[in-house]
Scaffold this active site. Structure first.
Site, PDB file in Angstrom:
ATOM      1  CB  CYS A  14      -0.896  -0.030   1.236  1.00  0.00           C
ATOM      2  SG  CYS A  14      -2.078   1.306   1.321  1.00  0.00           S
ATOM      3  N   PRO A  15       0.595   2.213  -0.804  1.00  0.00           N
ATOM      4  CG  PRO A  15       0.614   4.484  -1.518  1.00  0.00           C
ATOM      5  CD  PRO A  15       1.399   3.448  -0.714  1.00  0.00           C
TER       6      PRO A  15
END
Length: 76
Positions: A14-15
Site C-alpha cells: 500500500c498504496p
C-alpha cells in the site's frame, strides 16, 4: 472470473496497488473488466473505498494461496 486486462501488483505494498489501478483503469474501455493480482491484504479494504470514490464496480475478490485477485468493471 474472466477479465479483459490484468494488472500485476504482486509484492507491492500500500498504496502502490491502488495507485497502479487508478492509472491502469484509464487505459481500458468503459464496460471492460480489470483483474488486479496483489499480495497486500490491504487491497481488500482499499479497493472497496476506491471503487465507491471513482464510480467503478467491484465485481469480486478471490483469494488463492498467497494471491488476491480483484475484479473491477470500468464504468466511468
Amino acid at each position: 472470473m474472466k477479465a479483459d486486462e490484468t494488472l500485476d501488483c504482486f509484492g507491492l505494498m500500500c498504496p502502490m496497488p491502488i495507485f497502479k489501478t487508478a492509472n491502469k483503469i484509464k487505459d481500458i474501455e468503459i464496460g471492460k473488466v480489470l483483474e488486479i493480482i496483489a499480495t497486500d491484504e490491504g487491497i481488500k479494504k482499499d479497493i472497496v473505498s476506491w471503487c465507491n470514490t471513482t464510480g467503478n464496480e467491484l465485481l469480486g475478490i478471490e483469494e488463492a494461496e498467497e494471491e488476491i485477485h480483484v475484479f473491477i468493471k470500468r464504468l466511468r
